[in-house]
Design an enzyme around this catalytic site. Sequence first.
Site, PDB file in Angstrom:
ATOM      1  N   ASP A  68     -10.709   1.785  -3.657  1.00 32.52           N
ATOM      2  CA  ASP A  68     -11.246   1.484  -2.328  1.00 32.52           C
ATOM      3  C   ASP A  68     -12.763   1.454  -2.369  1.00 32.52           C
ATOM      4  O   ASP A  68     -13.392   1.110  -1.364  1.00 32.52           O
ATOM      5  CB  ASP A  68     -10.785   2.542  -1.310  1.00 32.52           C
ATOM      6  CG  ASP A  68      -9.458   2.168  -0.661  1.00 32.52           C
ATOM      7  OD1 ASP A  68      -8.966   1.053  -0.925  1.00 32.52           O
ATOM      8  OD2 ASP A  68      -8.917   2.989   0.103  1.00 32.52           O
ATOM      9  N   ASP A  79       0.824  -1.214   0.000  1.00 30.12           N
ATOM     10  CA  ASP A  79       0.000   0.000   0.000  1.00 30.12           C
ATOM     11  C   ASP A  79       0.858   1.265   0.000  1.00 30.12           C
ATOM     12  O   ASP A  79       2.071   1.220   0.276  1.00 30.12           O
ATOM     13  CB  ASP A  79      -0.910  -0.034   1.247  1.00 30.12           C
ATOM     14  CG  ASP A  79      -2.280   0.572   0.990  1.00 30.12           C
ATOM     15  OD1 ASP A  79      -2.384   1.438   0.110  1.00 30.12           O
ATOM     16  OD2 ASP A  79      -3.233   0.188   1.697  1.00 30.12           O
TER      17      ASP A  79
HETATM   18  C1  GLA Z   1      -5.795   1.796   2.171  1.00 30.66           C
HETATM   19  C2  GLA Z   1      -6.180   0.668   1.254  1.00 30.66           C
HETATM   20  C3  GLA Z   1      -7.266  -0.171   1.914  1.00 30.66           C
HETATM   21  C4  GLA Z   1      -6.755  -0.704   3.220  1.00 30.66           C
HETATM   22  C5  GLA Z   1      -6.282   0.438   4.100  1.00 30.66           C
HETATM   23  C6  GLA Z   1      -5.599  -0.048   5.343  1.00 30.66           C
HETATM   24  O1  GLA Z   1      -6.836   2.703   2.314  1.00 30.66           O
HETATM   25  O2  GLA Z   1      -6.584   1.144   0.017  1.00 30.66           O
HETATM   26  O3  GLA Z   1      -7.646  -1.219   1.065  1.00 30.66           O
HETATM   27  O4  GLA Z   1      -5.703  -1.610   2.990  1.00 30.66           O
HETATM   28  O5  GLA Z   1      -5.378   1.301   3.419  1.00 30.66           O
HETATM   29  O6  GLA Z   1      -5.173   0.976   6.153  1.00 30.66           O
END
Ligand code: GLA
Length: 691
Positions: free
Chosen positions: A495, A438
Amino acid sequence: MIRTWHLGDAHQSMVLASWAGHLPEVVYWGPPLYRQDSFEAIAAASKHDVTGGMHDQNAPLSLSPEASQTFPGQAGLSARKVTGEVLAPAFRIEDEEVSDNGLKLVYADKDLGLTLALDIALTQDTSLLKLQSRLESRDDITVEWLAAPVLPAAAQTDEMIEFSGRWCAEFLTRRVPFAPGARVRDNRTGRTDHAHFPGLIVCSKGTSNTSGEAYAFHYGWSGGHRMVAEELADGRRQIQFGHATGTMAKGRSFSTAPLYATYSSTGLNGAAVKFQHHVRDQLVAETRQVRPVHYNCWEAVYFDHDLAELKSIASQAADLGAERFVLDDGWFGRRDDDTSSLGDWVIDERKFPDGLTPLIEHVKSVGMEFGIWFEPEMINENSELFRAHPEWVLGPADQPRGRHQLVLDLSVKDVQNYLYDHIAGVLKTNDIGYIKWDHNRILPVADAAQAQGLYDLIDRLRADFPNVEIESCASGGGRIDFGILERTQRVWLSDSNDALERQRIQHDAALFLPASVTGSHVGPRQCHTSGRVFDINFRAWTAAQRHMGFEMDPRELTSEEADTLKKVTSWWKSNRTWMMRADILRLDSSDPAVVAEEQLAEDGSRFVVFVAQLRTSDQILPRPLRLTGLDPEASYRVSLTNRDEAPKLSRGAPLLKTQDLEVSGQYLMSHGLILPWRFPETIWVLEGQKL
Ligand code: GLA
């Protein structure tokens, strides 16, 4: 003296010409040329007239238009001596290497001590032009701008399709007309970013998904790009791509990322499938032949990791059909919310007193592979790492924080080594097959060395752990580009697990991405990022259009919902082998309330069509939906896979509601299919077999 070069295959031809050793110009780019064409004649025919109010000759729109030739638009190179004087090189041919499918042309300005190497290749089988510029200097210089080899935009095109977006709305497209002057996109965020997917499609107003001409471009770089699409006063147009402004520092050696480009005479789809094929077959080093169904626990538990609960969720996910369990954010340091612990990549003993092994063993015992979340490039001030190494932070101390976090300076070798050691440590001591990597904030300063440091770190991990697949995530789709896809196997597209939003995002991302790398999960009944509530069929079929997974808490499912999800998942599993290699062809829907795509098998023997009714249509009856890419002379059997989902308000008897249809490709492509009426936020799934 004219020197010409030709790159071509069954899909496109490009002819380059150079006069008297100057930088070459693209004198033809379009459908494949016939053998009788003389490239010299094409070069000679490319010269424009000269008239009043202009110089006595047209400054060449070369692969790097030169200020020294008084090029009237943006030059391909903008550089200064360290003392500040502007450099205006006049490049002349130095060397050339011609191979079967590529050219390397080397130009020099000996007085200034500059060498410009231009690599142009036509990728075999996938028909993408891959273009890259490298600049070497005898002395230290400052480069403000170096464009990848510059291409003209054809005169008959009059529009550009640009990409913008935001968190939960990636790949927004916008048609922008060409007009005199420059259209500039400069991404200063230091990462690819939701708002700046580095792509562009130059086409005509009439170009649709299935017909018309299109020239498509993608800059394969994760550090932020700059794009210039300029129409000169004389009417010629140029397309330039390079690194974002200011990200190339002082030095002697500079390189752009590869610019990928292709021509299509079969609408946007013609270009889209070339990008899809290239990603799937040439960029991504796949380590699992079969794409496993994912379960990701983020929206089920967030930071609240409890071993017994996670085990029970894993069992239920496996029962639904999941094959890979991804433990998301919250397993390390003291990470109980997003204010702490980034950088402390040590298992949290409060949550996992015996390490991750008990959870991993459980996940494996129910038939799943184990994956884990990292956000390596980031650091919280509230972390052991920050207390030990505050000097590892990128940018000024008083910079604004993003999600309470700062960024580590990945150009520093010690930082890379620290991250390598900690990630490798977790991988060595646990049976892990997958990393969700990430990157949840933009950088304080845009800097090419940061992206290069990331590439080096991933390359090292990939070399030492070749069986560990990596997913690129950046708050969803904030880092999707061909640079990162050379090193990863999947992207977390967004997301947003809101199926309605996903339909749009997936559809537009298919202009560049194949299904095999595009993660799509069935979210909670009430979407956590939009608050909307969707039926399980709509959520499940939407995820089944790409690399499928689940992200809801399985404990919220009613037994009916669980049955539907099992049914769709098992349908996906029995079709994934061919679907993950199919062409995603966007259909031209004559109803703006409907978004539809056809996934056509590599050998053309079968297809599946997903028809999403996004909202209620203006007219009463569904409009026929025309398919594409079929053999007009062949017969196909078409069946409505989910006909049992027809609502009671569909009172009539359209044939597909009760029977299969056997009909020619010609009929399917020219008349189209009449589907039963349906509710908004539902999907029809049609399967076709060539007879
Ligand atoms: C980001 C990612 C999510 C999740 C969060 C965790 O927002 O896109 O899918 O993994 O971080 O903190």
